[in-house]
Write a protein that holds these residues in place. Structure first.
Motif, mmCIF file in Angstrom:
data_model
loop_
_atom_site.group_PDB
_atom_site.id
_atom_site.type_symbol
_atom_site.label_atom_id
_atom_site.label_comp_id
_atom_site.label_asym_id
_atom_site.label_seq_id
_atom_site.Cartn_x
_atom_site.Cartn_y
_atom_site.Cartn_z
ATOM 1 N N SER A 14 0.843 -1.205 0.000
ATOM 2 C CA SER A 14 0.000 0.000 0.000
ATOM 3 C C SER A 14 0.869 1.242 0.000
ATOM 4 C CB SER A 14 -0.913 -0.012 1.230
ATOM 5 O OG SER A 14 -1.820 -1.078 1.148
ATOM 6 N N ALA A 15 1.770 1.329 -0.960
ATOM 7 C CA ALA A 15 2.680 2.473 -1.085
ATOM 8 C C ALA A 15 2.721 2.922 -2.535
ATOM 9 C CB ALA A 15 4.067 2.084 -0.602
ATOM 10 N N ARG A 16 2.520 4.224 -2.754
ATOM 11 C CA ARG A 16 2.528 4.787 -4.095
ATOM 12 C C ARG A 16 3.386 6.044 -4.109
ATOM 13 N NH1 ARG A 16 0.875 0.477 -4.297
ATOM 14 N NH2 ARG A 16 -1.049 -0.330 -5.192
ATOM 15 N N CYS A 17 3.864 6.427 -5.305
ATOM 16 C CA CYS A 17 4.733 7.599 -5.404
ATOM 17 C C CYS A 17 4.584 8.286 -6.754
ATOM 18 C CB CYS A 17 6.192 7.195 -5.186
ATOM 19 S SG CYS A 17 6.806 6.033 -6.426
ATOM 20 N N SER A 18 5.061 9.517 -6.798
ATOM 21 C CA SER A 18 5.126 10.309 -8.018
ATOM 22 C C SER A 18 6.470 11.011 -8.045
ATOM 23 C CB SER A 18 4.027 11.371 -8.057
ATOM 24 O OG SER A 18 2.755 10.784 -8.090
ATOM 25 N N THR A 19 7.085 11.047 -9.211
ATOM 26 C CA THR A 19 8.341 11.777 -9.373
ATOM 27 C C THR A 19 8.007 13.220 -9.729
ATOM 28 O OG1 THR A 19 9.478 9.790 -10.131
ATOM 29 C CG2 THR A 19 10.505 11.905 -10.653
#
Length: 136
Positions: free
Chosen positions: A42-47
């Motif tokens: 349950s981990a998301r990211c954006s650069t």
């Protein structure tokens, strides 16, 4: 058991319960982001142009952590937050001029399987988001 040992034991237990010990990305936030925005679980990211915005939740959806790893850039005043059920929840504005540095906020929240979106809002009015974190 001394105060330091007791504090360390409590912190380790809390981190384990919250899923924070699953790897380096969960400990202090991601410093890089894969192109699909999925850090695992349950981990998301954006650069972003000057860093990485990431969001994490427990499998019960009762905890949210939003982290902005700032790797460069000039002066910045911004606040972190998250969106759940179309409602924005924000922490206060802070000076984010130190680089490299992890800026993060977290909160225990009511358990829910509703997806959450990590957010960074700048004083200039720009909002950056993560892909939805689906806790369940």
């Amino acid at each position: 058991m001394g105060t330091f040992m007791r504090t360390a034991a409590v912190a380790a237990a809390a981190a384990s319960l919250l899923g924070l010990g699953a790897g380096p990305a969960f400990a202090s936030g991601a410093t890089s982001c894969p192109s699909d925005g999925v850090l695992g679980g349950s981990a998301r990211c954006s650069t972003l142009s000057n860093g990485v915005l990431s969001a994490y939740s427990t499998s019960a959806g009762n905890y949210i952590k939003v982290n902005y790893y700032r790797s460069g850039g000039g002066a910045l005043t911004a606040k972190l937050g998250y969106e759940r059920s179309s409602v924005n929840n924000w922490w206060g504005f802070q000076n984010m001029n130190t680089v490299p540095f992890h800026y993060e906020q977290s909160a225990g929240i009511s358990a829910s399987c509703t997806p959450m979106i990590g957010k960074l809002y700048t004083s200039g009015g720009t909002t950056y988001t993560t892909p939805p974190v689906d806790p369940c």
